[in-house]
Design a protein around this motif. Structure first.
Motif, short mmCIF file in Angstrom:
data_model
loop_
_atom_site.label_atom_id
_atom_site.label_comp_id
_atom_site.label_asym_id
_atom_site.label_seq_id
_atom_site.Cartn_x
_atom_site.Cartn_y
_atom_site.Cartn_z
N PRO A 1 0.82 -1.23 0.00
CA PRO A 1 0.00 0.00 0.00
C PRO A 1 0.85 1.28 0.00
CG PRO A 1 -0.91 -1.60 1.54
CD PRO A 1 0.42 -2.14 1.09
N GLN A 2 1.97 1.26 0.67
CA GLN A 2 2.86 2.43 0.66
C GLN A 2 3.44 2.65 -0.74
OE1 GLN A 2 5.50 1.18 3.81
NE2 GLN A 2 4.61 2.64 5.27
N PHE A 3 3.77 1.56 -1.44
CA PHE A 3 4.28 1.68 -2.81
C PHE A 3 3.20 2.25 -3.72
CE2 PHE A 3 5.49 -0.47 -6.96
CZ PHE A 3 6.48 0.45 -7.28
N ALA A 4 1.97 1.81 -3.53
CA ALA A 4 0.85 2.36 -4.31
C ALA A 4 0.71 3.86 -4.07
CB ALA A 4 -0.45 1.63 -3.95
N ALA A 5 0.79 4.27 -2.81
CA ALA A 5 0.70 5.70 -2.48
C ALA A 5 1.88 6.46 -3.08
CB ALA A 5 0.66 5.88 -0.96
N TYR A 6 3.05 5.86 -3.07
CA TYR A 6 4.26 6.46 -3.66
C TYR A 6 4.02 6.74 -5.15
CZ TYR A 6 9.21 6.57 -5.18
OH TYR A 6 10.42 6.92 -5.73
N LEU A 7 3.50 5.75 -5.88
CA LEU A 7 3.24 5.93 -7.32
C LEU A 7 2.14 6.96 -7.54
CD1 LEU A 7 3.35 2.23 -8.52
CD2 LEU A 7 4.98 4.04 -9.11
N ASP A 8 1.10 6.90 -6.74
CA ASP A 8 0.00 7.84 -6.89
C ASP A 8 0.47 9.27 -6.67
OD1 ASP A 8 -2.74 8.15 -7.51
OD2 ASP A 8 -3.25 8.34 -5.39
N LYS A 9 1.33 9.45 -5.66
CA LYS A 9 1.88 10.78 -5.37
C LYS A 9 2.71 11.29 -6.55
CE LYS A 9 4.60 13.26 -1.92
NZ LYS A 9 5.40 13.15 -0.70
N LYS A 10 3.47 10.42 -7.19
CA LYS A 10 4.27 10.82 -8.36
C LYS A 10 3.34 11.29 -9.48
CE LYS A 10 8.04 9.87 -6.37
NZ LYS A 10 7.94 10.76 -5.22
N ALA A 11 2.28 10.51 -9.73
CA ALA A 11 1.34 10.87 -10.79
C ALA A 11 0.64 12.20 -10.49
CB ALA A 11 0.31 9.76 -10.98
N LEU A 12 0.22 12.37 -9.24
CA LEU A 12 -0.46 13.61 -8.85
C LEU A 12 0.50 14.79 -8.84
CD1 LEU A 12 -2.70 12.23 -5.97
CD2 LEU A 12 -3.43 12.92 -8.27
N GLY A 13 1.78 14.50 -8.65
CA GLY A 13 2.81 15.55 -8.65
C GLY A 13 3.32 15.88 -10.03
N PHE B 1 9.09 -7.25 -9.23
CA PHE B 1 8.79 -5.83 -9.39
C PHE B 1 7.53 -5.61 -10.22
CE2 PHE B 1 8.90 -1.86 -11.72
CZ PHE B 1 8.86 -0.99 -10.66
N VAL B 2 7.38 -6.29 -11.35
CA VAL B 2 6.19 -6.04 -12.18
C VAL B 2 4.93 -6.52 -11.46
CG1 VAL B 2 7.36 -5.91 -14.42
CG2 VAL B 2 6.47 -8.11 -13.63
N GLU B 3 5.05 -7.57 -10.63
CA GLU B 3 3.89 -7.99 -9.84
C GLU B 3 3.53 -6.90 -8.83
OE1 GLU B 3 1.36 -9.44 -6.74
OE2 GLU B 3 3.43 -8.79 -6.41
N GLN B 4 4.53 -6.32 -8.17
CA GLN B 4 4.26 -5.26 -7.19
C GLN B 4 3.72 -4.01 -7.87
OE1 GLN B 4 4.35 -5.10 -3.63
NE2 GLN B 4 4.13 -7.25 -4.17
N LEU B 5 4.17 -3.74 -9.08
CA LEU B 5 3.64 -2.61 -9.84
C LEU B 5 2.16 -2.83 -10.14
CD1 LEU B 5 4.68 0.06 -11.08
CD2 LEU B 5 5.14 -1.21 -13.18
#
Length: 157
Positions: free
Chosen positions: A83-95, A138-142
């Motif tokens: 979930p933290q990795f998901a938030a990390y990616l979401d923050k990058k997209a929103l940023g 990595f691709v599974e976690q992505l």
């Protein structure tokens, strides 16, 4: 946002290739993803570890632009839950990050020049995995991260 997974060397084992392809196919519904395999160095027996890392650094940095957000998958990197990795990616997209490049280095890790260019370092685990297997993990976690972002039932807590 576009995501690139940059790897040193090709994925060799068919079971890993099949797994990677499975998740890349699923990811197409969420994000534009590309895997770029850099050629493995040849005649490395005559090279020291530092020389190999330096040559790999040249190949890696040729594929990265000034505006890319470069993330090294590195054992010394930040450890995140899914979930933290998901938030990390979401923050990058929103940023407004347009392109995130994740890099899996060669057998000896990264040259200092690559560390200096990197925007971030992430670790998938405290354990050591083969560079071949890390690609699949990595691709599974992505994929897992994007299902979390979309609120889909793939990830269970």
């Amino acid at each position: 946002m576009k995501v690139t997974l940059l790897t040193v060397g090709k994925t060799e084992d068919n079971y890993l290739k099949e797994g990677i392809e499975k998740y890349l196919k699923r990811l197409k519904h969420y994000v534009k993803v590309e895997v770029v395999e850099l050629p493995e160095l040849k005649n490395t027996k005559a090279l020291s570890e530092d020389q190999q890392k330096s040559k790999e650094a040249e190949l890696i940095l040729k594929k990265v632009t000034v505006t890319d957000f470069l993330v090294l998958l590195d054992e010394k990197g930040l450890e995140l839950t899914s979930p933290q990795f998901a938030a990390y990616l979401d923050k990058k997209a929103l940023g407004s990050v347009q392109h995130v490049v994740f890099v899996i280095g060669g057998p000896y890790g990264f040259d200092d020049e690559v560390y200096r260019r990197a925007n971030d370092k992430l670790s998938l685990s405290r354990m050591t995995f083969s560079h071949q297997m890390v690609r699949l993990f990595f691709v599974e976690q992505l994929y897992r991260a994007y299902t979390i972002i979309k609120g889909e039932p793939y990830h269970h807590q």
